[in-house]
Design an enzyme around this catalytic site. Structure first.
Site, mmCIF file in Angstrom:
data_model
loop_
_atom_site.group_PDB
_atom_site.id
_atom_site.type_symbol
_atom_site.label_atom_id
_atom_site.label_comp_id
_atom_site.label_asym_id
_atom_site.label_seq_id
_atom_site.Cartn_x
_atom_site.Cartn_y
_atom_site.Cartn_z
ATOM 1 N N ASN A 168 0.854 -1.178 0.000
ATOM 2 C CA ASN A 168 0.000 0.000 0.000
ATOM 3 C C ASN A 168 0.892 1.230 0.000
ATOM 4 O OD1 ASN A 168 -1.330 2.234 2.061
ATOM 5 N ND2 ASN A 168 -2.851 1.326 0.700
ATOM 6 N N TYR A 179 1.374 10.570 3.944
ATOM 7 C CA TYR A 179 1.197 10.945 5.339
ATOM 8 C C TYR A 179 2.373 11.828 5.757
ATOM 9 C CZ TYR A 179 -1.206 6.455 4.691
ATOM 10 O OH TYR A 179 -1.957 5.425 4.197
ATOM 11 N N ARG A 180 2.070 12.987 6.296
ATOM 12 C CA ARG A 180 3.147 13.886 6.690
ATOM 13 C C ARG A 180 4.025 13.224 7.745
ATOM 14 N NH1 ARG A 180 -1.132 17.036 10.169
ATOM 15 N NH2 ARG A 180 -0.397 16.575 12.278
ATOM 16 N N TRP A 190 -0.319 8.558 10.815
ATOM 17 C CA TRP A 190 -1.342 7.654 10.292
ATOM 18 C C TRP A 190 -2.666 7.916 10.997
ATOM 19 C CZ3 TRP A 190 2.673 3.260 10.864
ATOM 20 C CH2 TRP A 190 3.321 3.042 9.642
ATOM 21 N N GLU A 228 -2.066 1.284 -5.621
ATOM 22 C CA GLU A 228 -1.993 2.610 -6.222
ATOM 23 C C GLU A 228 -1.063 2.649 -7.423
ATOM 24 O OE1 GLU A 228 -3.516 3.033 -2.120
ATOM 25 O OE2 GLU A 228 -1.831 1.945 -3.017
ATOM 26 N N ASP A 247 -2.175 22.758 8.589
ATOM 27 C CA ASP A 247 -2.719 21.736 7.693
ATOM 28 C C ASP A 247 -3.521 22.319 6.535
ATOM 29 O OD1 ASP A 247 -3.206 18.989 6.980
ATOM 30 O OD2 ASP A 247 -3.134 18.525 9.117
#
Length: 563
Positions: free
Chosen positions: A168, A172-173, A186, A232, A282
């Protein structure tokens, strides 16, 4: 022909006049963010910073930060053209005759590109192998003044399901904690978190690798809302019309794109206590609050001989991530329409920051059609987080916000046209009384209203001095005026800036708590909420750059060589 790598994309951007090079020395601590934010807000070019303080590597940012560059990234005339190709795949009538099947052969052959290829040996991403890890040598940004530190903002995080072995990738920062570790952000709803929990239950160490700087189709695919069973890299291969080539990492069993600029290899120790991560400015335009997340240990860094570090900055829209979200809106619309036949079109306005607003047009062929569509959307994957859904008739162009406004003002008449639905919310939503759960609002604007000459809305500023003052002011205004809608915002919000007002509204309301209905008129409290008004969490701060950095950038603007 697909781009071979990120640097191939850079050449195309430059050839098309979509890239500016900044040769003077610029700091990754706030300065690059302020420059990029100014360029983003005026729909400016991609930026390549060739001399970043404290790092030997150049930094690319805002590479997909416009509709034009998004089309270039995916090598398409437009994202609507990609959507039309997908619609043809999903049209079963293409396969009900020999002629239809023969006509579909080129399209079906393209599916072969969806299969990633695992290549033996090393890839270009492994031309240099560094086992003496120092993350601080990379030009990682501190984006905003209240950020807890420096964050990787465009990482492709590769993990592997411990049961099936399927890989996968998600974006994610990652906050740098020291030279060798980062936090791994996560969210509970994300696939990476679920894979982590499986390893944690067995007390096993979890392999993780992070690719930085892939070709744009791969980077985009990492953000796409695919079902868990789909890799992906399959979407990336189909988009780029060339199979994604993967190579095995040096120190773990994860496979990564062979042409990435950098790869961070390592692991998460599931027995280790989580670490405090954040706050972080964000994509909502607010700081997400500090919380505890797993720690990622980097054991090896590999990279190309002359790599380019990729980054993005998020904040109040429009920013680069908005254009990636708009690509997702168009590309995944055919899948929604297949499952919801009444749906004609969808608009995720930039002010809605992905998950806060969706405007839908439907063919309303029966009573309750709009409500059926709302509930279908709320039951569908990541669309379940959509806090506000506005439904209009298919005669309304949802991409034309003036038409949508007219439909809402004419056709919505009080409580009977509103739907309140409790359910899950995005982890970054701050307005609900409790985390991850709140009241979503549906607005049915499909009924035919009768013009009365009073189809107006107004915005009022409220400097709250006590809990509930905004609601009191709304009651007064609804009683004194004939405006169809009245929106209350904080006193420091420029009420004439409609984009700003909509951004505040989409971010700051909970449907159950913040609406007041006065006959056919509706008041909406979009102000900052107090704990005495039901909020159980800290309300986050708006993202704002510090005055000293703004002054610095203004002083140096000509030196940067930007228009």
């Amino acid at each position: 022909m697909s781009y071979r790598d990120l640097q191939g994309f850079i050449k195309v951007l430059e050839k098309n006049g979509e890239l500016k090079r900044i040769t003077c020395e610029v700091s990754p601590i706030l300065e690059i963010t302020e420059i990029t934010d100014r360029i983003s807000k005026k729909n400016g070019s991609a930026l390549l910073f060739e001399n970043v303080t404290g790092s030997p590597y150049p930094l690319l940012i805002n590479a997909m930060g416009s509709f034009r560059r998004m089309d270039l990234a995916l090598e398409a005339e437009s994202t609507d053209a990609i959507a039309e190709e997908i619609r043809e795949y999903l049209n079963l009538r293409n396969y009900l005759s020999v002629a239809g099947i023969l006509k579909s052969i080129p399209r079906l052959f393209r599916l072969l590109y969806a299969l990633p290829i695992k290549r033996p040996g090393r890839g270009k991403c492994q031309q240099v192998i560094e086992k003496n890890v120092n993350l601080n040598q990379l030009p990682v940004l501190k984006c905003w003044p209240m950020d807890a530190g420096r964050f990787f903002t465009l990482p492709l995080v590769f993990t592997k399901d411990r049961h099936s072995g399927q890989q996968n990738v998600g974006m994610y920062r990652m906050q740098i904690l020291d030279d060798e570790t980062t936090a791994m952000h996560w969210h509970k709803h994300k696939d990476g978190s679920q894979i982590y929990k499986d390893y944690q239950e067995k007390g096993e160490r979890m392999p993780v690798s992070v690719a930085l700087g892939c070709d744009p189709a791969i980077t985009y695919a990492a953000t796409a809302p695919l079902p868990k069973m789909l890799d992906e890299m399959m979407l990336a291969g189909w988009l780029r019309r060339a199979n994604v080539t993967l190579v095995k990492c040096i120190t773990n069993d994860i496979y990564v794109p062979s042409n990435a600029e950098f790869v961070l290899e390592g692991y998460v120790d599931t027995k280790e206590e989580p670490v405090l991560e954040g706050p972080f400015g964000d994509h909502t335009g607010y700081y997400s609050l500090a919380d505890y997340y797993p720690k990622f240990h980097v054991t090896c860094i590999t990279h190309r001989k002359r790599p380019v570090y990729p980054a993005t900055v998020v904040g109040r829209p429009p920013m680069e991530d908005c254009y990636m979200a708009k690509a997702t809106e168009r590309i995944f619309l055919p899948f929604l329409k297949l499952q919801i036949p009444e749906l004609k079109d969808m608009n995720l306005p930039l002010e809605g920051v992905f998950h806060n607003c969706a405007i839908l047009s439907v063919h309303s062929a029966y009573p309750g059609c709009a409500r059926k569509v709302m509930n279908a959307v709320w039951g569908m994957g990541q669309m379940m987080y959509t806090k506000l859904i506005i439904v209009v008739k298919d005669s309304v162009d949802v991409q034309n916000l003036r038409e949508v406004e007219e439909a809402v003002l004419l056709n919505v008449s009080g409580l009977e046209d509103l739907v309140l639905c409790e359910g899950p919310l995005d982890a970054l939503d701050h307005s609900s009384n409790r985390a991850l759960y709140g009241t979503r609002l549906g607005v049915d604007a499909t009924r035919e209203g009768t013009p009365s000459g009073r189809e107006h809305y107004s915005v009022i500023n409220v400097n709250k001095t006590y809990p509930g003052e905004a609601m009191d002011r709304l009651k007064e205004r609804l009683g004194d005026s004939e405006d169809k809608f009245v929106i209350a915002v904080d006193g420091n919000v420029e009420k004439e800036d409609i984009s700003l007002v909509m951004w505040k509204l989409f971010n700051n309301i909970d449907g159950k708590r913040d609406l007041i209905v006065y006959g056919s008129r509706i008041g909406i409290d979009a102000t900052k909420k107090w704990k005495e008004e039901g909020i159980t969490r800290e309300w986050p701060e708006d993202i704002l750059m510090s005055e000293d950095i703004k002054e610095l950038v203004s002083r140096r603007w000509e030196e940067y060589g930007l228009d």
